[in-house]
Design a protein around this motif. Structure first.
Motif, PDB file in Angstrom:
ATOM      1  N   THR A  36      19.117 -20.188   8.941  1.00 55.98           N
ATOM      2  CA  THR A  36      20.277 -21.018   8.609  1.00 55.98           C
ATOM      3  C   THR A  36      21.444 -20.148   8.179  1.00 55.98           C
ATOM      4  O   THR A  36      22.581 -20.361   8.606  1.00 55.98           O
ATOM      5  CB  THR A  36      19.920 -22.033   7.512  1.00 55.98           C
ATOM      6  OG1 THR A  36      18.888 -22.894   8.000  1.00 55.98           O
ATOM      7  CG2 THR A  36      21.120 -22.868   7.111  1.00 55.98           C
ATOM      8  N   ARG A  37      21.173 -19.147   7.360  1.00 56.62           N
ATOM      9  CA  ARG A  37      22.238 -18.239   6.927  1.00 56.62           C
ATOM     10  C   ARG A  37      22.853 -17.521   8.129  1.00 56.62           C
ATOM     11  O   ARG A  37      24.076 -17.370   8.213  1.00 56.62           O
ATOM     12  CB  ARG A  37      21.695 -17.218   5.927  1.00 56.62           C
ATOM     13  CG  ARG A  37      21.346 -17.840   4.592  1.00 56.62           C
ATOM     14  CD  ARG A  37      20.707 -16.802   3.688  1.00 56.62           C
ATOM     15  NE  ARG A  37      20.154 -17.429   2.517  1.00 56.62           N
ATOM     16  CZ  ARG A  37      20.296 -16.965   1.295  1.00 56.62           C
ATOM     17  NH1 ARG A  37      20.937 -15.845   1.067  1.00 56.62           N
ATOM     18  NH2 ARG A  37      19.761 -17.603   0.278  1.00 56.62           N
ATOM     19  N   PRO A  64      26.396 -26.430   2.170  1.00 52.15           N
ATOM     20  CA  PRO A  64      25.467 -27.389   2.791  1.00 52.15           C
ATOM     21  C   PRO A  64      24.586 -28.102   1.768  1.00 52.15           C
ATOM     22  O   PRO A  64      24.360 -29.300   1.875  1.00 52.15           O
ATOM     23  CB  PRO A  64      24.634 -26.513   3.732  1.00 52.15           C
ATOM     24  CG  PRO A  64      25.525 -25.372   4.054  1.00 52.15           C
ATOM     25  CD  PRO A  64      26.293 -25.111   2.779  1.00 52.15           C
ATOM     26  N   GLY A  65      24.122 -27.386   0.759  1.00 50.43           N
ATOM     27  CA  GLY A  65      23.296 -28.009  -0.274  1.00 50.43           C
ATOM     28  C   GLY A  65      24.075 -28.933  -1.185  1.00 50.43           C
ATOM     29  O   GLY A  65      23.514 -29.766  -1.870  1.00 50.43           O
ATOM     30  N   TYR A 122      27.031 -20.467   1.745  1.00 45.70           N
ATOM     31  CA  TYR A 122      25.649 -20.923   1.631  1.00 45.70           C
ATOM     32  C   TYR A 122      25.509 -22.103   0.669  1.00 45.70           C
ATOM     33  O   TYR A 122      24.596 -22.906   0.792  1.00 45.70           O
ATOM     34  CB  TYR A 122      24.745 -19.792   1.156  1.00 45.70           C
ATOM     35  CG  TYR A 122      24.754 -18.560   2.025  1.00 45.70           C
ATOM     36  CD1 TYR A 122      24.993 -18.629   3.395  1.00 45.70           C
ATOM     37  CD2 TYR A 122      24.523 -17.306   1.480  1.00 45.70           C
ATOM     38  CE1 TYR A 122      25.005 -17.492   4.188  1.00 45.70           C
ATOM     39  CE2 TYR A 122      24.524 -16.162   2.264  1.00 45.70           C
ATOM     40  CZ  TYR A 122      24.767 -16.264   3.611  1.00 45.70           C
ATOM     41  OH  TYR A 122      24.771 -15.134   4.391  1.00 45.70           O
ATOM     42  N   TRP A 158      21.360 -23.186  -2.805  1.00 47.49           N
ATOM     43  CA  TRP A 158      21.897 -22.242  -1.812  1.00 47.49           C
ATOM     44  C   TRP A 158      20.968 -21.069  -1.554  1.00 47.49           C
ATOM     45  O   TRP A 158      20.884 -20.586  -0.443  1.00 47.49           O
ATOM     46  CB  TRP A 158      23.284 -21.752  -2.210  1.00 47.49           C
ATOM     47  CG  TRP A 158      23.309 -20.849  -3.415  1.00 47.49           C
ATOM     48  CD1 TRP A 158      23.504 -21.244  -4.712  1.00 47.49           C
ATOM     49  CD2 TRP A 158      23.112 -19.445  -3.450  1.00 47.49           C
ATOM     50  NE1 TRP A 158      23.444 -20.161  -5.536  1.00 47.49           N
ATOM     51  CE2 TRP A 158      23.203 -19.030  -4.797  1.00 47.49           C
ATOM     52  CE3 TRP A 158      22.865 -18.477  -2.483  1.00 47.49           C
ATOM     53  CZ2 TRP A 158      23.064 -17.708  -5.191  1.00 47.49           C
ATOM     54  CZ3 TRP A 158      22.714 -17.151  -2.874  1.00 47.49           C
ATOM     55  CH2 TRP A 158      22.822 -16.784  -4.215  1.00 47.49           C
ATOM     56  N   GLN A 168      17.872 -21.074  -1.369  1.00 47.51           N
ATOM     57  CA  GLN A 168      16.666 -21.502  -0.671  1.00 47.51           C
ATOM     58  C   GLN A 168      16.916 -21.757   0.819  1.00 47.51           C
ATOM     59  O   GLN A 168      16.004 -22.167   1.527  1.00 47.51           O
ATOM     60  CB  GLN A 168      16.075 -22.756  -1.331  1.00 47.51           C
ATOM     61  CG  GLN A 168      15.574 -22.476  -2.729  1.00 47.51           C
ATOM     62  CD  GLN A 168      15.068 -23.731  -3.409  1.00 47.51           C
ATOM     63  OE1 GLN A 168      15.561 -24.831  -3.160  1.00 47.51           O
ATOM     64  NE2 GLN A 168      14.092 -23.566  -4.269  1.00 47.51           N
ATOM     65  N   LEU A 169      18.132 -21.513   1.280  1.00 48.47           N
ATOM     66  CA  LEU A 169      18.398 -21.647   2.713  1.00 48.47           C
ATOM     67  C   LEU A 169      17.589 -20.590   3.450  1.00 48.47           C
ATOM     68  O   LEU A 169      17.462 -19.453   2.993  1.00 48.47           O
ATOM     69  CB  LEU A 169      19.881 -21.426   3.018  1.00 48.47           C
ATOM     70  CG  LEU A 169      20.865 -22.481   2.548  1.00 48.47           C
ATOM     71  CD1 LEU A 169      22.275 -22.063   2.920  1.00 48.47           C
ATOM     72  CD2 LEU A 169      20.549 -23.836   3.119  1.00 48.47           C
ATOM     73  N   THR A 170      17.084 -20.947   4.592  1.00 51.54           N
ATOM     74  CA  THR A 170      16.318 -19.981   5.385  1.00 51.54           C
ATOM     75  C   THR A 170      17.258 -18.914   5.932  1.00 51.54           C
ATOM     76  O   THR A 170      18.463 -19.131   6.076  1.00 51.54           O
ATOM     77  CB  THR A 170      15.609 -20.669   6.570  1.00 51.54           C
ATOM     78  OG1 THR A 170      16.601 -21.157   7.481  1.00 51.54           O
ATOM     79  CG2 THR A 170      14.697 -21.794   6.098  1.00 51.54           C
ATOM     80  N   LEU A 221      21.018 -31.326   6.654  1.00 52.16           N
ATOM     81  CA  LEU A 221      20.490 -30.515   5.556  1.00 52.16           C
ATOM     82  C   LEU A 221      20.297 -31.421   4.355  1.00 52.16           C
ATOM     83  O   LEU A 221      21.088 -32.306   4.106  1.00 52.16           O
ATOM     84  CB  LEU A 221      21.459 -29.389   5.203  1.00 52.16           C
ATOM     85  CG  LEU A 221      21.585 -28.290   6.242  1.00 52.16           C
ATOM     86  CD1 LEU A 221      22.619 -27.270   5.801  1.00 52.16           C
ATOM     87  CD2 LEU A 221      20.255 -27.621   6.472  1.00 52.16           C
ATOM     88  N   ASN A 264      25.358 -26.859  -6.538  1.00 52.64           N
ATOM     89  CA  ASN A 264      25.569 -25.519  -5.986  1.00 52.64           C
ATOM     90  C   ASN A 264      26.970 -24.973  -6.204  1.00 52.64           C
ATOM     91  O   ASN A 264      27.183 -23.788  -6.005  1.00 52.64           O
ATOM     92  CB  ASN A 264      25.275 -25.429  -4.481  1.00 52.64           C
ATOM     93  CG  ASN A 264      23.824 -25.598  -4.144  1.00 52.64           C
ATOM     94  OD1 ASN A 264      22.953 -25.316  -4.946  1.00 52.64           O
ATOM     95  ND2 ASN A 264      23.554 -26.039  -2.944  1.00 52.64           N
TER      96      ASN A 264
END
Length: 107
Positions: free
Chosen positions: A96-97, A65-66, A62, A89, A91-93, A84, A17
């Protein structure tokens, strides 16, 4: 434990990411390894970079975390209460964002 130490020694430039510019900004902020990022936390790292690079976007927030699959994220302990996984990035919900953005305002 040895596997954790090995994972934590991965250079920031090698993490998922994070592109070259993001990695460079993180290194400039003193975050050189996965372990540094894990210890600092995504939100604190983002705010550190944002101080030096005011035009950096939320995409950096974002992305982090990934970049740390399987790691509990230091600055996200309160909002996330969880782990997580290796996720891109984008694909974060939205939830979560929202939590990440909220934490940037509370820091």
């Amino acid at each position: 434990m040895a596997a954790d130490a090995l994972q934590d020694s991965i250079p920031i430039e090698k993490l998922r990411n994070l592109g070259p510019k993001s990695a460079h900004w993180l290194v400039q902020a003193g975050i050189r390894t996965r372990g540094d990022l894990k210890q600092t936390g995504a939100v604190a790292a983002y705010l550190m970079v944002k101080q030096q690079q005011p035009r950096c976007s939320l995409n950096l927030l974002y992305a982090m975390p990934g970049a740390m699959p399987g790691a509990m994220h230091g600055a996200m302990h309160g909002a996330m209460h969880g782990v997580l996984t290796d996720v891109h990035w984008n694909q974060l919900t939205e939830k979560t964002r929202q939590q990440l953005r909220a934490e940037t305002r509370s820091e």
